[in-house]
Design a protein around this motif. Structure first.
Motif, PDB file in Angstrom:
ATOM      1  N   PRO A 208    -112.777  43.304  33.996  1.00 36.98           N
ATOM      2  CA  PRO A 208    -111.335  43.552  34.104  1.00 36.98           C
ATOM      3  C   PRO A 208    -110.961  45.027  34.216  1.00 36.98           C
ATOM      4  O   PRO A 208    -110.063  45.381  34.995  1.00 36.98           O
ATOM      5  CB  PRO A 208    -110.788  42.944  32.811  1.00 36.98           C
ATOM      6  N   LYS A 209    -111.618  45.905  33.475  1.00 35.69           N
ATOM      7  CA  LYS A 209    -111.256  47.319  33.521  1.00 35.69           C
ATOM      8  C   LYS A 209    -111.539  47.925  34.886  1.00 35.69           C
ATOM      9  O   LYS A 209    -110.714  48.668  35.432  1.00 35.69           O
ATOM     10  CB  LYS A 209    -112.009  48.093  32.435  1.00 35.69           C
ATOM     11  N   GLU A 210    -112.698  47.606  35.445  1.00 38.88           N
ATOM     12  CA  GLU A 210    -113.051  48.155  36.762  1.00 38.88           C
ATOM     13  C   GLU A 210    -112.125  47.611  37.842  1.00 38.88           C
ATOM     14  O   GLU A 210    -111.701  48.354  38.741  1.00 38.88           O
ATOM     15  CB  GLU A 210    -114.505  47.800  37.106  1.00 38.88           C
ATOM     16  N   VAL A 211    -111.789  46.329  37.761  1.00 38.81           N
ATOM     17  CA  VAL A 211    -110.905  45.723  38.755  1.00 38.81           C
ATOM     18  C   VAL A 211    -109.511  46.340  38.678  1.00 38.81           C
ATOM     19  O   VAL A 211    -108.864  46.616  39.701  1.00 38.81           O
ATOM     20  CB  VAL A 211    -110.870  44.189  38.557  1.00 38.81           C
ATOM     21  N   ALA A 212    -109.031  46.593  37.449  1.00 39.75           N
ATOM     22  CA  ALA A 212    -107.723  47.239  37.282  1.00 39.75           C
ATOM     23  C   ALA A 212    -107.755  48.663  37.816  1.00 39.75           C
ATOM     24  O   ALA A 212    -106.796  49.123  38.466  1.00 39.75           O
ATOM     25  CB  ALA A 212    -107.326  47.235  35.809  1.00 39.75           C
ATOM     26  N   ARG A 213    -108.866  49.363  37.577  1.00 42.50           N
ATOM     27  CA  ARG A 213    -108.988  50.746  38.044  1.00 42.50           C
ATOM     28  C   ARG A 213    -108.983  50.820  39.571  1.00 42.50           C
ATOM     29  O   ARG A 213    -108.385  51.718  40.159  1.00 42.50           O
ATOM     30  CB  ARG A 213    -110.269  51.357  37.486  1.00 42.50           C
TER      31      ARG A 213
END
Length: 501
Positions: A208-213
């Protein structure tokens, strides 16, 4: 299951020690020898106890002079790949209760590559048994299958391709059949990593963090209602030079689809575990590539999450911002597949692909249109469409081209965003394709709607592994067609608008 290709005629087959000897009989079949098998089939045809019509079968137990315990004759009509596939499927299905460990299949003289491919894939498909979550699993008894042909050397390449396709199809079927509490987005990422480690693929799994970034706001919104974290999987098979543009495969990976806030009816909702059929087909295709090692570059992209309805879930009326920057009004949360695919299609641009193909169990409308026989195919490039149609026919995994006229996108207009995620009921599969087309403007693109072909319901419920066969056949046809990494603008209307076989 171990497959072997062997030069074998009926006389040689009589001496083959096996549990079952299966003789494929076509129209105009003539057994010229005087060996026991030739005499048996000649007598059966003369007495009309055996007909070469597709699927007709005749059994013999321990016939004199034959080393096999059982002999089966099965009709295959004109001997085409399609007829041989159906004949072998029927015979192999009948053997599932016979505890056979070794099967010898003899194809008639003059059989082509299509018959060899059909014999391998038909046997593999009918012999597959799901056992992963059973407390007392049935054993898979069939261990060895010998395909007998007049000249093994002449069919070696077709045999190897068919064997690899069978491995990939079974891999996809097994993933598709796993229950949704097993086949989570995390599990799909782990399967990709295992494939990469075992076969030398480069694999990256984002959370989730990488996709949001990155800015995949549309994909991330679909995942918000689930406790299972999303995964964005990137796989790279580099079999050609770095300067050669890859084919990018994008697989929809909704591991369970409740419909979200726009919740589905409860009847048959369990089948929504198959909503990751596109993702399974990409993983299965990579498994097959690992067997064949062709000289081409392929990228696999899998956006994967669940679509669940909790207090955090996205809802009708929400406006999402996609990776492309385009805004999307959500009118129905059960049209979530296109919302995760659109960000993956935008992400695909960074690979400067020669072509992008997305594979998705996208619309019930496609099931209404084509049933479970052909997958729906949409394309912005006529050459790409023709190649996919030819690949599907060759692999006995057919598709059908549907139109993409600009007028079909009229219903996606909205006062509150750049585009809505649904329109009316009419032409639902085409409208979904037109939505995706907005995010696939900068390369040749095709969309395969496999909602009708990825699984079967009823008594034969289970994943089919489609369209791994089609995808593999298409990819192998690209080998040697060097295309440098220079993307071109796709046709605005998507090429010919008429359906084409």
């Amino acid at each position: 299951m171990d497959f072997e290709l062997k030069t074998l005629d009926l006389a040689g087959a009589a001496a083959e020690k096996c549990d079952v000897l299966l003789v494929v009989v076509t129209e105009g079949f003539q057994a010229k020898g005087r060996d026991p098998v030739s005499r048996l089939v000649s007598a059966a045809l003369a007495a009309r106890d055996l007909e070469p019509k597709p699927g007709k079968m005749l059994h013999a137990y321990r016939p004199e002079g034959v080393a096999a315990t059982r002999v089966m004759f099965v009709g295959a009509g004109d001997g085409s790949g399609k007829r041989v596939h159906a004949a072998v499927q029927a015979a192999a299905g009948a053997l599932r209760s016979a505890a056979a460990k070794k099967l010898v299949i003899v194809l008639p003289a003059g059989s082509g590559d299509a018959a060899v491919r059909a014999a391998v894939c038909g046997t593999a498909e009918s012999s597959y048994v799901y056992v992963a979550t059973k407390s007392k699993p049935e054993g898979r008894e069939l261990k060895k299958v010998v395909i007998g042909v007049a000249d093994a050397a002449a069919h070696r390449q077709a045999f190897q391709r068919a064997r690899s396709a069978a491995v990939g199809i079974e891999f996809a079927r097994e993933l598709g059949n796993l229950p949704p509490n097993y086949a989570t987005p995390t599990r799909l990422g782990e399967e990709a990593q295992r494939l990469g480690k075992a076969h030398g693929f480069a694999v990256e799994v984002m959370g989730p963090k990488e996709v949001a970034r990155i800015g995949m706001g549309s994909f991330a919104s679909v995942a918000k209602g689930s406790a299972e974290p999303l995964r964005f999987i990137v796989m790279r098979y580099d079999g050609a030079g770095k300067g050669e543009a890859p084919v990018v495969l994008v697989g929809k990976g909704i591991t369970f689809d409740t419909g979200g806030i726009s919740i589905k009816p409860s009847a048959e909702m369990d089948e929504m575990k198959y909503d990751m059929g596109g993702a399974a087909s990409v993983l299965g295709t990579f498994r097959a590539l690992a067997e064949l090692k062709p000289k081409l570059n392929v990228v696999g992209l899998i956006p994967s999450c669940e679509n669940m309805p909790d207090g955090s879930a996205y809802k009708p009326g929400d406006i999402l911002t996609s990776l492309s920057g385009q805004t999307i009004e959500v009118l129905n949360t059960d049209a979530e597949g296109r919302l995760i695919l659109c960000d993956a299609l935008t992400y695909a641009e960074r690979f400067k692909p020669r072509a992008v193909i997305d594979i998705a169990t996208l619309t019930g409308a496609c099931v209404v249109a084509l049933g479970g026989v052909r997958s729906g195919m949409f394309a912005t490039d006529d050459d790409l469409a023709d190649q996919l149609l030819a690949a599907g026919d060759a692999a006995l995994d057919p598709c059908w081209r549907l139109p993409m006229d600009d007028e079909y996108a009229e219903g996606l207009k909205t006062n509150f965003a750049d585009v809505a995620n649904v329109a009316g009921r009419a032409a639902g599969a085409v409208v979904a394709a037109k939505f995706l087309h907005r995010f696939a403007q900068n390369y040749p693109w095709a969309h395969l709607d496999i909602a009708g072909t990825a699984w079967k319901g009823g008594a034969s419920k289970g994943s089919t592994g489609r369209p791994v066969g089609l995808l593999l056949e298409f990819l192998l046809a690209q080998e040697g067609r060097a295309v440098t990494a220079t993307p071109r603008k796709a046709a605005a209307k998507g090429g010919r608008s008429r359906a084409k076989a």
